[in-house]
Design a protein around this motif. Structure first.
Motif, PDB file in Angstrom:
ATOM      1  N   GLU A 139       0.939  -1.370  -0.038  1.00 23.06           N
ATOM      2  CA  GLU A 139      -0.093   0.106  -0.043  1.00 23.06           C
ATOM      3  C   GLU A 139       0.636   1.155  -0.216  1.00 23.06           C
ATOM      4  OE1 GLU A 139      -3.945   1.900   2.320  1.00 23.06           O
ATOM      5  OE2 GLU A 139      -2.879   0.257   3.189  1.00 23.06           O
ATOM      6  N   ALA A 140       1.910   1.012   0.665  1.00 19.80           N
ATOM      7  CA  ALA A 140       2.684   2.500   0.923  1.00 19.80           C
ATOM      8  C   ALA A 140       3.359   2.549  -0.606  1.00 19.80           C
ATOM      9  CB  ALA A 140       3.986   2.194   1.741  1.00 19.80           C
ATOM     10  N   ALA A 141       3.846   1.589  -1.225  1.00 23.84           N
ATOM     11  CA  ALA A 141       4.462   1.632  -2.591  1.00 23.84           C
ATOM     12  C   ALA A 141       3.353   2.132  -3.475  1.00 23.84           C
ATOM     13  CB  ALA A 141       5.019   0.124  -2.943  1.00 23.84           C
ATOM     14  N   TRP A 142       2.269   1.547  -3.497  1.00 21.39           N
ATOM     15  CA  TRP A 142       0.981   2.218  -4.306  1.00 21.39           C
ATOM     16  C   TRP A 142       0.887   3.640  -4.254  1.00 21.39           C
ATOM     17  CZ3 TRP A 142      -2.322   1.978  -8.271  1.00 21.39           C
ATOM     18  CH2 TRP A 142      -3.753   2.894  -7.915  1.00 21.39           C
ATOM     19  N   ARG A 143       1.074   4.289  -2.934  1.00 25.17           N
ATOM     20  CA  ARG A 143       0.837   5.747  -2.805  1.00 25.17           C
ATOM     21  C   ARG A 143       1.918   6.376  -3.313  1.00 25.17           C
ATOM     22  NH1 ARG A 143      -4.443   4.934  -2.111  1.00 25.17           N
ATOM     23  NH2 ARG A 143      -5.115   3.654  -0.263  1.00 25.17           N
ATOM     24  N   ALA A 144       3.110   6.120  -3.046  1.00 26.21           N
ATOM     25  CA  ALA A 144       4.110   6.711  -3.539  1.00 26.21           C
ATOM     26  C   ALA A 144       4.501   6.700  -4.678  1.00 26.21           C
ATOM     27  CB  ALA A 144       5.614   6.329  -2.458  1.00 26.21           C
ATOM     28  N   LEU A 145       4.488   5.393  -5.393  1.00 29.92           N
ATOM     29  CA  LEU A 145       5.097   5.180  -6.890  1.00 29.92           C
ATOM     30  C   LEU A 145       4.123   5.242  -8.066  1.00 29.92           C
ATOM     31  CD1 LEU A 145       7.383   2.161  -5.591  1.00 29.92           C
ATOM     32  CD2 LEU A 145       7.925   4.682  -5.869  1.00 29.92           C
ATOM     33  N   VAL A 146       2.726   4.743  -7.656  1.00 32.17           N
ATOM     34  CA  VAL A 146       1.957   4.512  -8.893  1.00 32.17           C
ATOM     35  C   VAL A 146       0.810   5.379  -8.730  1.00 32.17           C
ATOM     36  CG1 VAL A 146       0.728   2.791 -10.016  1.00 32.17           C
ATOM     37  CG2 VAL A 146       2.821   2.062  -8.774  1.00 32.17           C
ATOM     38  N   GLU A 147       0.404   5.788  -7.830  1.00 38.56           N
ATOM     39  CA  GLU A 147      -1.204   6.248  -7.622  1.00 38.56           C
ATOM     40  C   GLU A 147      -1.158   7.871  -8.086  1.00 38.56           C
ATOM     41  OE1 GLU A 147      -4.428   6.929  -4.542  1.00 38.56           O
ATOM     42  OE2 GLU A 147      -2.560   7.267  -3.709  1.00 38.56           O
ATOM     43  N   PRO A 148      -0.080   8.387  -7.926  1.00 40.90           N
ATOM     44  CA  PRO A 148       0.045   9.727  -8.654  1.00 40.90           C
ATOM     45  C   PRO A 148       0.118   9.635 -10.260  1.00 40.90           C
ATOM     46  CG  PRO A 148       1.701   9.663  -6.850  1.00 40.90           C
ATOM     47  CD  PRO A 148       1.181   8.204  -7.115  1.00 40.90           C
ATOM     48  N   ASP A 149       0.455   8.622 -10.875  1.00 40.58           N
ATOM     49  CA  ASP A 149       0.487   8.592 -12.296  1.00 40.58           C
ATOM     50  C   ASP A 149      -0.624   7.590 -12.765  1.00 40.58           C
ATOM     51  OD1 ASP A 149       2.705  10.315 -12.949  1.00 40.58           O
ATOM     52  OD2 ASP A 149       4.002   8.863 -11.978  1.00 40.58           O
ATOM     53  N   TRP A 150      -1.587   7.105 -11.826  1.00 42.67           N
ATOM     54  CA  TRP A 150      -2.657   6.188 -12.428  1.00 42.67           C
ATOM     55  C   TRP A 150      -3.407   6.306 -13.419  1.00 42.67           C
ATOM     56  CZ3 TRP A 150      -2.245   1.379 -12.579  1.00 42.67           C
ATOM     57  CH2 TRP A 150      -3.570   0.518 -13.078  1.00 42.67           C
ATOM     58  N   PRO A 151      -3.997   7.535 -13.408  1.00 39.42           N
ATOM     59  CA  PRO A 151      -5.027   8.072 -14.618  1.00 39.42           C
ATOM     60  C   PRO A 151      -4.084   7.809 -16.237  1.00 39.42           C
ATOM     61  CG  PRO A 151      -5.224   9.629 -12.942  1.00 39.42           C
ATOM     62  CD  PRO A 151      -4.087   8.833 -12.599  1.00 39.42           C
ATOM     63  N   ARG A 152      -2.755   8.285 -16.060  1.00 44.73           N
ATOM     64  CA  ARG A 152      -1.914   7.993 -17.337  1.00 44.73           C
ATOM     65  C   ARG A 152      -1.871   6.565 -17.485  1.00 44.73           C
ATOM     66  NH1 ARG A 152       3.577  11.303 -18.529  1.00 44.73           N
ATOM     67  NH2 ARG A 152       2.328  13.085 -17.886  1.00 44.73           N
ATOM     68  N   LEU A 153      -1.371   5.813 -16.443  1.00 43.29           N
ATOM     69  CA  LEU A 153      -1.033   4.372 -16.441  1.00 43.29           C
ATOM     70  C   LEU A 153      -2.320   3.718 -17.052  1.00 43.29           C
ATOM     71  CD1 LEU A 153       1.074   3.620 -13.675  1.00 43.29           C
ATOM     72  CD2 LEU A 153       2.018   4.611 -15.699  1.00 43.29           C
ATOM     73  N   ARG A 154      -3.266   3.959 -16.547  1.00 40.56           N
ATOM     74  CA  ARG A 154      -4.806   3.364 -16.714  1.00 40.56           C
ATOM     75  C   ARG A 154      -4.948   3.572 -18.217  1.00 40.56           C
ATOM     76  NH1 ARG A 154     -10.596   3.101 -13.765  1.00 40.56           N
ATOM     77  NH2 ARG A 154     -11.638   1.968 -15.241  1.00 40.56           N
ATOM     78  N   ALA A 155      -5.032   4.751 -18.525  1.00 38.43           N
ATOM     79  CA  ALA A 155      -5.221   4.997 -19.812  1.00 38.43           C
ATOM     80  C   ALA A 155      -4.469   4.349 -20.969  1.00 38.43           C
ATOM     81  CB  ALA A 155      -5.137   6.522 -20.251  1.00 38.43           C
TER      82      ALA A 155
END
Length: 328
Positions: A139-155
């Motif tokens: 969960e900590a890794a998600w918040r720091a590494l992935v979540e901020p860019d998730w809209p771009r990654l998901r697209a």
């Protein structure tokens, strides 16, 4: 070492796609230590450097051998096409401790000394606690590494699935697998994965089909395996990763305007997340009819894709559109 997946008649009917933010998180963690994956992700690596200073990922890295087995319970194949990260994390937390211990043993055996280390012994002595601890770190890794860019990654991931789905509809599994990666080969009802990290084996799908998951971070690898009771899964590199992190500069933006025209360039550049004609018209202060015409041109050029969601049609950039906006 090749993995041979043998398809029966029922398996051909049970091939599906999914997006897993949990899987993306673990592959992002793995990428931090895999220099062969860094080429496409240098801007991201530079940006997360500060966030990494506050993360202790050693427990996850202990279970991610370069060549060997990573516990499947860390990223169980999703049961739905898209599950929010919180739902996937809850499923990970609910792992049976007996299953967790069995998979921890297999993974720790791949690294000399890991099972006898202080962390390894603690995991094996109390697998239930280990699952919760690993979920906290994830969960900590998600918040720091992935979540901020998730809209771009998901697209990007959704654009890949849209493209693959068209291939499947037009040419069946043979065409789909032929275009995924050179490491995949489809012959007479058998899918062979040549660069799998698991030992050479043959896996009878036994009517369960295959789950196909695009990944932003997995390039240049193709990952598979997932022994019973897990759903057989193939994780492959998504199309368009090369342009994922490029940001348009003044030169690129000006060139895009000259190529497409001001309105189309603005629509394409502004589509960071899927949007409807009505939303785009309001955002760019254009008549819906004009936006609809621009979207049709951009879609016809392969820069956008569309999908229906409820009563709306949402438009999003394709990998080609992302690369063009990024100056790729």
């Amino acid at each position: 070492m090749p993995l041979h997946m043998q398809f029966g008649a029922d398996d051909l009917l049970r091939c599906r796609f999914a997006i897993s933010p949990l899987c993306q998180t673990h592959e992002a963690v793995r990428t931090l230590r895999r220099t062969e994956r860094h080429g496409y992700h240098l801007p991201w690596l530079r940006r997360v450097r500060e966030a990494l200073a506050g993360l202790d990922l050693s427990e996850l890295w202990l279970l991610m051998p370069v060549r060997g087995y990573t516990p499947d319970f860390l990223g169980p194949p999703p049961e739905v096409p898209y599950a929010p990260f919180e739902d996937e994390l809850a499923r990970m937390r609910a792992t049976d401790p007996a299953v967790a211990r069995r998979e921890l043993v297999l993974s720790l055996e791949c690294t000399p000394g890991a099972a006898s280390s202080a962390r390894g012994r603690a995991m094996l002595d109390d697998p239930a606690r280990a699952v919760q601890r690993l979920a906290d770190v994830t969960e900590a890794a998600w918040r720091a590494l992935v979540e901020p860019d998730w809209p771009r990654l998901r697209a990007l991931l959704e654009a890949d699935i849209a493209y693959r789905s068209r291939q499947l509809a037009e040419g069946g599994l043979e065409r789909l697998f032929a275009d995924l990666r050179p490491a995949l080969r489809w012959t007479d009802g058998t899918l062979t994965i040549r660069n799998s990290v698991v030992p050479a084996q043959t896996q009878d799908l036994d009517g369960r089909g295959v789950l196909l998951m695009p990944s932003v971070f997995v390039w240049p690898d193709v990952i598979s395996g997932f022994a019973p009771p897990w759903q057989p899964t193939v994780i492959y590199p998504a199309r368009g990763v090369g342009g994922l992190w490029r940001e348009p500069d003044a030169v690129t933006a000006d060139a895009l305007v000259r190529l497409l025209g001001a309105s189309r360039a603005a629509i394409l550049s502004g589509l960071e997340e899927p949007a409807s004609t009505t939303a785009l018209a309001a955002r760019h202060r254009l008549a819906p009819s004009s936006v609809s015409a621009h979207l049709a041109v951009l879609r016809g050029a392969g820069l956008l894709s569309s999908r229906r969601q409820g009563h709306q049609v949402l438009y999003e950039r394709t990998p080609l559109g992302m690369a063009l906006v990024g100056g790729g």
